[in-house]
Design a protein around this motif. Sequence first.
Motif, PDB file in Angstrom:
ATOM      1  N   ALA A 142      77.947 109.995  95.436  1.00  0.00           N
ATOM      2  CA  ALA A 142      76.802 110.055  95.800  1.00  0.00           C
ATOM      3  C   ALA A 142      76.392 108.653  96.369  1.00  0.00           C
ATOM      4  CB  ALA A 142      75.937 110.396  95.584  1.00  0.00           C
ATOM      5  N   VAL A 196      71.666 117.856  93.656  1.00  0.00           N
ATOM      6  CA  VAL A 196      71.595 116.764  94.559  1.00  0.00           C
ATOM      7  C   VAL A 196      69.898 116.646  94.612  1.00  0.00           C
ATOM      8  CG1 VAL A 196      71.405 115.959  96.779  1.00  0.00           C
ATOM      9  CG2 VAL A 196      73.119 117.207  95.886  1.00  0.00           C
ATOM     10  N   HIS A 236      66.694 115.370  96.524  1.00  0.00           N
ATOM     11  CA  HIS A 236      66.445 115.062  98.025  1.00  0.00           C
ATOM     12  C   HIS A 236      64.892 114.635  98.859  1.00  0.00           C
ATOM     13  CE1 HIS A 236      66.919 114.309 102.495  1.00  0.00           C
ATOM     14  NE2 HIS A 236      65.933 114.986 102.505  1.00  0.00           N
ATOM     15  N   GLU A 256      64.960 118.782  93.505  1.00  0.00           N
ATOM     16  CA  GLU A 256      66.590 119.053  93.186  1.00  0.00           C
ATOM     17  C   GLU A 256      66.939 120.452  94.008  1.00  0.00           C
ATOM     18  OE1 GLU A 256      68.584 117.642  89.344  1.00  0.00           O
ATOM     19  OE2 GLU A 256      68.355 120.017  89.457  1.00  0.00           O
ATOM     20  N   ASN A 314      80.139 117.214 100.103  1.00  0.00           N
ATOM     21  CA  ASN A 314      79.255 116.867 100.024  1.00  0.00           C
ATOM     22  C   ASN A 314      78.275 117.598 100.722  1.00  0.00           C
ATOM     23  OD1 ASN A 314      79.894 116.157 102.778  1.00  0.00           O
ATOM     24  ND2 ASN A 314      80.791 114.833 103.071  1.00  0.00           N
ATOM     25  N   THR A 315      76.990 117.252 100.814  1.00  0.00           N
ATOM     26  CA  THR A 315      76.336 117.640 101.513  1.00  0.00           C
ATOM     27  C   THR A 315      75.589 116.740 102.267  1.00  0.00           C
ATOM     28  OG1 THR A 315      74.099 116.921  99.547  1.00  0.00           O
ATOM     29  CG2 THR A 315      75.354 118.727  99.047  1.00  0.00           C
ATOM     30  N   PRO A 369      70.849 111.808 100.164  1.00  0.00           N
ATOM     31  CA  PRO A 369      70.454 111.884  98.242  1.00  0.00           C
ATOM     32  C   PRO A 369      71.184 111.449  97.858  1.00  0.00           C
ATOM     33  CG  PRO A 369      72.241 114.151  99.297  1.00  0.00           C
ATOM     34  CD  PRO A 369      72.218 112.383 100.413  1.00  0.00           C
ATOM     35  N   LEU A 407      73.459 111.982  93.520  1.00  0.00           N
ATOM     36  CA  LEU A 407      73.554 113.269  93.619  1.00  0.00           C
ATOM     37  C   LEU A 407      73.510 113.339  91.878  1.00  0.00           C
ATOM     38  CD1 LEU A 407      77.236 113.787  95.803  1.00  0.00           C
ATOM     39  CD2 LEU A 407      74.419 114.892  95.186  1.00  0.00           C
TER      40      LEU A 407
END
Length: 179
Positions: free
Chosen positions: A14, A77, A79, A146, A168-169, A175, A177
């Motif tokens: 990430a 993750v 954020h 998270e 992935n996001t 974000p 990770l």
Amino acid sequence: AISSDGNPVVSYRANTTLKVFKCNNPACDLTATLSSTSTDLAISLDDLGKSRIGVSDNTHDYIFGSASTKIAYQMAVTHVNNTDNITAHWEGQVSDVTAIYLQIWNRNTSSWEEIASNPSPSADTDFLLSATVVAPGSTYYSPTNEYRIRVVTGITTGATTLRTDVFNTNIPLAPILTQ
């Protein structure tokens, strides 16, 4: 990837944060470690594994599992808020014709919730699972913003390899990770 002791490793990337999980046995049998909770998996990715799952380039990271197991990649993750939609993407393949699920941890029900699936993928052929969770709030985000996403196979019928090309996001403001 295989570690120096012969056990598989799984990784993800990430931005500049790299995380690693290592199997505790050569078969990477996750029966005892893949649970119905949001706890971290017993394996993690090394730097090579992380680089393999960063872009869609047919360079796969892989995990082995024996018969009657489930195989999974999981990411946590963090954020900047808990209001942005969460979009997750996984591209890869499985050597056995077993279902593949993209799941998110639901904090209200304390369970993994399916957000996308392929019930019968073709063996050894890449496919994509992608989903967006709209207005996730505290259902999916923790108090520290998270959330957890995983890709998991159904129960395997024989020795199986789960290969990940991309995991992935895609949410605003890249974000962080952790695992």
